[in-house]
Design a protein around this motif. Structure first.
Motif, PDB file in Angstrom:
ATOM      1  N   LYS A  16       3.166  -2.037  -4.670  1.00 32.69           N
ATOM      2  CA  LYS A  16       4.124  -3.143  -4.836  1.00 32.69           C
ATOM      3  C   LYS A  16       4.885  -3.079  -6.163  1.00 32.69           C
ATOM      4  O   LYS A  16       5.970  -3.648  -6.260  1.00 32.69           O
ATOM      5  CB  LYS A  16       3.410  -4.498  -4.744  1.00 32.69           C
ATOM      6  N   THR A  17       4.316  -2.430  -7.162  1.00 31.68           N
ATOM      7  CA  THR A  17       4.953  -2.450  -8.486  1.00 31.68           C
ATOM      8  C   THR A  17       5.338  -1.077  -9.007  1.00 31.68           C
ATOM      9  O   THR A  17       5.940  -0.963 -10.074  1.00 31.68           O
ATOM     10  CB  THR A  17       4.022  -3.119  -9.522  1.00 31.68           C
ATOM     11  N   THR A  21       9.856   3.676  -4.660  1.00 31.58           N
ATOM     12  CA  THR A  21      10.193   2.697  -3.628  1.00 31.58           C
ATOM     13  C   THR A  21       9.050   1.698  -3.496  1.00 31.58           C
ATOM     14  O   THR A  21       7.909   2.084  -3.319  1.00 31.58           O
ATOM     15  CB  THR A  21      10.409   3.417  -2.282  1.00 31.58           C
ATOM     16  N   LYS A  22       9.347   0.412  -3.598  1.00 29.56           N
ATOM     17  CA  LYS A  22       8.306  -0.612  -3.584  1.00 29.56           C
ATOM     18  C   LYS A  22       8.012  -1.115  -2.171  1.00 29.56           C
ATOM     19  O   LYS A  22       8.914  -1.398  -1.402  1.00 29.56           O
ATOM     20  CB  LYS A  22       8.721  -1.794  -4.460  1.00 29.56           C
ATOM     21  N   ALA A  23       6.722  -1.239  -1.848  1.00 27.48           N
ATOM     22  CA  ALA A  23       6.298  -1.858  -0.595  1.00 27.48           C
ATOM     23  C   ALA A  23       6.293  -3.367  -0.789  1.00 27.48           C
ATOM     24  O   ALA A  23       6.080  -3.859  -1.892  1.00 27.48           O
ATOM     25  CB  ALA A  23       4.910  -1.362  -0.212  1.00 27.48           C
ATOM     26  N   ARG A  24       6.509  -4.108   0.293  1.00 28.75           N
ATOM     27  CA  ARG A  24       6.577  -5.567   0.195  1.00 28.75           C
ATOM     28  C   ARG A  24       5.286  -6.257   0.618  1.00 28.75           C
ATOM     29  O   ARG A  24       4.891  -7.245   0.018  1.00 28.75           O
ATOM     30  CB  ARG A  24       7.756  -6.087   0.997  1.00 28.75           C
ATOM     31  N   GLY A  25       4.659  -5.799   1.691  1.00 29.36           N
ATOM     32  CA  GLY A  25       3.415  -6.425   2.134  1.00 29.36           C
ATOM     33  C   GLY A  25       3.584  -7.840   2.624  1.00 29.36           C
ATOM     34  O   GLY A  25       2.646  -8.633   2.564  1.00 29.36           O
ATOM     35  N   ASP A  26       4.772  -8.173   3.144  1.00 24.35           N
ATOM     36  CA  ASP A  26       5.060  -9.535   3.582  1.00 24.35           C
ATOM     37  C   ASP A  26       5.163  -9.663   5.100  1.00 24.35           C
ATOM     38  O   ASP A  26       5.698 -10.642   5.603  1.00 24.35           O
ATOM     39  CB  ASP A  26       6.332 -10.047   2.924  1.00 24.35           C
ATOM     40  N   ASP A  31       7.057  -0.909   5.677  1.00 20.92           N
ATOM     41  CA  ASP A  31       6.531  -0.469   4.384  1.00 20.92           C
ATOM     42  C   ASP A  31       6.043   0.976   4.411  1.00 20.92           C
ATOM     43  O   ASP A  31       5.581   1.492   3.392  1.00 20.92           O
ATOM     44  CB  ASP A  31       5.377  -1.380   3.928  1.00 20.92           C
ATOM     45  N   ALA A  34       7.735   3.443   1.770  1.00 21.15           N
ATOM     46  CA  ALA A  34       7.317   3.192   0.383  1.00 21.15           C
ATOM     47  C   ALA A  34       5.874   3.640   0.142  1.00 21.15           C
ATOM     48  O   ALA A  34       5.572   4.267  -0.882  1.00 21.15           O
ATOM     49  CB  ALA A  34       7.463   1.702   0.053  1.00 21.15           C
ATOM     50  N   GLY A  53      -1.921  -8.279   1.234  1.00 16.22           N
ATOM     51  CA  GLY A  53      -0.699  -8.419   2.020  1.00 16.22           C
ATOM     52  C   GLY A  53      -0.852  -7.767   3.369  1.00 16.22           C
ATOM     53  O   GLY A  53      -1.854  -7.107   3.650  1.00 16.22           O
ATOM     54  N   TYR A  55       1.144  -5.118   5.615  1.00 13.72           N
ATOM     55  CA  TYR A  55       2.157  -4.078   5.482  1.00 13.72           C
ATOM     56  C   TYR A  55       2.478  -3.510   6.858  1.00 13.72           C
ATOM     57  O   TYR A  55       1.649  -2.826   7.453  1.00 13.72           O
ATOM     58  CB  TYR A  55       1.642  -2.959   4.566  1.00 13.72           C
TER      59      TYR A  55
END
Length: 182
Positions: A16-17, A21-26, A31, A34, A53, A55
């Motif tokens: 996520k950080t 490329t950042k994954a969102r996990g929302d 995802d 990423a 999260g 993913y």
């Protein structure tokens, strides 16, 4: 004795950080790109962390022979087969959500995650494990959710082939059924 879970040793990529490329996990979108980029970027001795999260993945995550992929907890860090347009899990032959390398000397490690699919992803199964004796699957929940009625998937949750083996700890399978009444 059960081995320790992967620890923060200062050499961890947080999906996520991470600067890539950042994954969102929302539980929205895809995802897989990423997370795969983080797996591909991780060097030997560097773990990839999946924070809390859900993913969604539209394609298979492919681990390498030294990948350590771990989450926060096997009920809090969830990798889920996407049912959206463009997902490889919606048609054709069955494809794994996560795949290890076919390598007898692999030290691949999967820990503290949930691999999840709904019965409405007809071309998905959860894991194809081909990593050898030095590999490990620890505290992983395998969840095939029953949704709707009359849905049938007749292939395994996990397929262990070729060099597949290693050590397995706290293997869990869970299923739950939620049917909407009309």
């Amino acid at each position: 004795a059960m081995p320790d879970v992967p620890m923060w040793n200062g050499n961890v990529i947080n999906v996520k950080t991470w600067a890539g490329t950042k994954a969102r996990g929302d539980n929205v979108g895809d995802d897989a790109v990423a997370i795969q980029a983080a797996i591909d970027a991780a060097g030997v001795g560097q773990a990839v962390f999946i924070p809390r999260g859900e993913y969604r993945l539209k394609s298979t995550l492919t681990l390498n022979s030294t990948t350590v992929l771990f989450g926060l907890h096997n009920n809090l860090s969830r990798l889920k087969a996407s049912e959206e347009t463009g997902s490889v899990f919606m048609g054709g032959g069955p494809k794994p959500l996560v795949q290890s390398p076919n390598a007898s000397g692999a030290t691949t490690r999967l820990a503290d995650l949930m691999l999840l699919q709904r019965m409405t992803t007809p071309a998905a199964y959860l894991l194809n494990w081909q990593a050898g004796a030095g590999s490990m699957v620890q505290n992983v929940a395998f969840d095939r959710r029953i949704v709707g009625s009359g849905t049938s998937i007749n292939y395994p949750l996990i397929l262990i082939t070729n060099n597949g083996g290693g050590r397995w700890y706290n293997f869990q399978h869970q299923s739950s059924s939620y049917q909407n009444e009309s």
